[in-house]
Design a protein around this motif. Sequence first.
Motif, PDB file in Angstrom:
ATOM      1  N   GLN A  72       0.818  -1.229   0.000  1.00 40.88           N
ATOM      2  CA  GLN A  72       0.000   0.000   0.000  1.00 40.88           C
ATOM      3  C   GLN A  72       0.843   1.268   0.000  1.00 40.88           C
ATOM      4  OE1 GLN A  72      -2.544  -0.512   3.395  1.00 40.88           O
ATOM      5  NE2 GLN A  72      -3.744  -2.130   2.417  1.00 40.88           N
ATOM      6  N   LYS A  74       3.007   2.460  -2.268  1.00 40.48           N
ATOM      7  CA  LYS A  74       3.253   3.082  -3.574  1.00 40.48           C
ATOM      8  C   LYS A  74       4.718   3.529  -3.703  1.00 40.48           C
ATOM      9  CE  LYS A  74      -1.415   4.259  -4.732  1.00 40.48           C
ATOM     10  NZ  LYS A  74      -2.404   5.217  -5.093  1.00 40.48           N
ATOM     11  N   VAL A 101      -2.377  -1.854  -8.733  1.00 43.75           N
ATOM     12  CA  VAL A 101      -2.470  -0.431  -8.430  1.00 43.75           C
ATOM     13  C   VAL A 101      -3.697   0.190  -9.101  1.00 43.75           C
ATOM     14  CG1 VAL A 101      -1.270   1.775  -8.615  1.00 43.75           C
ATOM     15  CG2 VAL A 101       0.001  -0.288  -8.073  1.00 43.75           C
ATOM     16  N   PRO A 150       3.530   1.236 -12.493  1.00 41.15           N
ATOM     17  CA  PRO A 150       2.362   1.661 -11.700  1.00 41.15           C
ATOM     18  C   PRO A 150       2.445   3.115 -11.229  1.00 41.15           C
ATOM     19  CG  PRO A 150       3.536  -0.214 -10.689  1.00 41.15           C
ATOM     20  CD  PRO A 150       4.437   0.386 -11.688  1.00 41.15           C
ATOM     21  N   PRO A 152       4.818   4.898  -9.276  1.00 39.11           N
ATOM     22  CA  PRO A 152       4.987   4.993  -7.815  1.00 39.11           C
ATOM     23  C   PRO A 152       5.280   6.430  -7.390  1.00 39.11           C
ATOM     24  CG  PRO A 152       6.949   4.085  -8.829  1.00 39.11           C
ATOM     25  CD  PRO A 152       5.951   4.226  -9.923  1.00 39.11           C
ATOM     26  N   HIS A 153       4.945   6.772  -6.124  1.00 41.81           N
ATOM     27  CA  HIS A 153       5.281   8.099  -5.602  1.00 41.81           C
ATOM     28  C   HIS A 153       6.799   8.262  -5.568  1.00 41.81           C
ATOM     29  CE1 HIS A 153       1.220   8.700  -4.608  1.00 41.81           C
ATOM     30  NE2 HIS A 153       1.177   7.984  -3.496  1.00 41.81           N
TER      31      HIS A 153
ATOM     32  N   GLY B 173       2.723  -3.668  -5.526  1.00 41.67           N
ATOM     33  CA  GLY B 173       1.332  -3.542  -5.115  1.00 41.67           C
ATOM     34  C   GLY B 173       0.622  -4.854  -4.848  1.00 41.67           C
TER      35      GLY B 173
END
Lengths: 215, 531
Positions: A72, A74, A101, A150, A152-153, B173
């Motif tokens: 969770q 990210k 995601v 995905p 990601p941050h 994820g």
Amino acid sequence: MLEVCNMNVVLGGVSIVQDFSIQVLTGSTTALVGPSGSGKTTILQAICGVIPLASGSVLYDGIDITEQPIHQRKIGMVFQNSDLFSHFSVARNIAFGLRFVSPRLSPEMIAERVQELLRLIGMEKFGDRHINDLSGGEQRRIALARAIAPRPHLLLLDEPFSALDSTLRWRLIDDVRDILIATRTTVLLVTHDPHEAEALATRTVAIAPPSNPLK
Amino acid sequence: MVGYLDKHHVAMITTLASLRRAAIICGVLPTAWLFLFYFLPLGTILIRAFDASILIDVLGNSGVRSVLWFTLWQATLSTALTLIVAFPITWACSQWNFTGKRFIVALVTVPFVLPTVIVAGAIRAVLPESLNSGVVGILFAHVIFNVAIVLRIVGARWQQEHPNTVAASRTLGATAWNTFSLITWPMIRSAVGNAVGIIFVFCFTSFGIIRILGGPRYSTIEVEIFIRAVQLGDTSVATALVVLQLVVVGLVLGLTMPRSLTPLKIVTYRPSWISDYPRQQKLVRSSVFATVLFVGTPFLVMFINSFRVDNNWSLSPWRHLFDGTLSPMGVNISKALGNSVLFASITVLITVPLALCLASISAYSTTHTARRLIAIVASAPLATSAVALGLGMIITFDQSPIDWRSHWFLLVSAHCTIALPLALRSLTAPLQSIPLSMRDSARILGASPLQTWWYVDIAIIRRPLLVAAGLSAAVSLGEFGATSFLTRTGNETIPTTIARLLGRPGDVVQSSGYALASLFVLLVIGAMINA
């Protein structure tokens, strides 16, 4: 922005990381440079949640994510080696994170995103290839594409070029720099090579060698 | 440089050629052994007693059909339950390091190396009388007996999963379950299939456990073969059942055998200490606790029961083992102990060299087909019921000049034949993993082929040789199926003696059975800790 505050990691009764703090600004590429055994990889693994913190905290945009489950957070990560799924094709490797995601993405949208990333890393025709048929450099590119797929941050890169020969390494460093700029990804990079850090990072942080390297 | 390469090349070719030549010569011995004590007895059964029309009659017999149905469903259910019970502890032991892990692995392995009659005896001791003979006990015993197979086969494969692969999946994820189903499962699937095949075959051909826990109501094909051949003297039906059993076992093993026999890369990753991961600690602790409780309790209760006579504490069951009280029942404990140890020693002395010869041929052979052929032929005894083998031996070696029916050597030869596949499996992979360059170096440094074999091959596989010897001894000490056929007065072993004691009425006799079984368990645990 990522903030690591007073991180301590103890594994098997041995203190690996002691009182480590760092800030990584959004959109920047920060390099963490230090000798082998200084705990660089452990810091990355603790940030993304693979290993637990003995004390300290990890915050992202002011939110404490220390206790958040890995999936969770990210936070994407490219490991030093052996992280590609050898039983999947190149395309399935890149698509892997997309389904979790963004569960609403249709198969067509996933395929489109995969193709977009393959183009970005210059491997458009490699989608159906098997992982074991790729060279070391190609595998590193796929690992990078899979990690940024995905969106990601934050992306953590653990010595991503260490196993490559010199020529290939510098060519790939140039490519990765372009990809990171194009995708505007926030990156924390770990390396023992100051030149590599200089070529990729906007900011370099040196980490002290282990106090008792023989232990 | 060219000269060196030439010399090196020549050394490589001569090393491999001389090793292969020697291995082929050595191969005569195990081939002759397997022919004489495996293929000949089974072939004799088929030629002398098998009649297709009897097989059709047998299949039409409702009694036999219900035995077949029971054998099938109890084996399927036992296999499924074993997987359910074994998976948590397999995960805990393959993925984590924790204090007492070696003890847990040893505890889970002990029932597998114990005679099945002891496992059955332990289950009988722990279950209430109403469940003493029936399906619950049979399933319980099969699960306890086979947990070690999952732990060893699946655990070994699971340990080869690179921790980075799992971590990468989680950072992308995937939940823990997604990671297991998409990343871990495809990797361990073939090992699980392999374990399922072996467990199913063990439960399908179960004999000792069914004899003790099945009571008069429940019987497997294996037990039916024994009853028909020994108690009813009906070898034709017994043979038809042997064929039926061979077909089912062959099918199951064929379906579940790994497609490739290429040895796995011997790369395992050191698991992390669970104490560093508080979140997973509870899961690991629960798995360990449940397993200790499930596997350990029956043996503990059996040990306690060995001191109970008519609901009172007593040492008499233990005293009776050695004071001659049990002699009128034809039970001589010291003789049985001596026989078991003697037969196990001879089994080791014969089986290990035979397995070494076969493993060497497999390791030095350059063709995949040859390796596969050796693996299949030498594994055949594992897939064949011990009772069928015993029956075949009695039928084959019953006429002068080879009338060995009452000779102890026939019993030992059955033990060797049954132990051979396990000993072979312990030696083949380690021998195959020795790089040829190591042998070449020895040759270039002046070692003869024999010296190379001794100082390189044997030195490296010293530990697997001990494992092979241990497994052979364990098989001999615990063998019950073929022994039931081949044992004669004076040749009794510990398992047959325990079965005899547990099968007799009387509290003190039963408790003596538990005492003898406990003594045996203590001996095995002692041997395992020393090893």
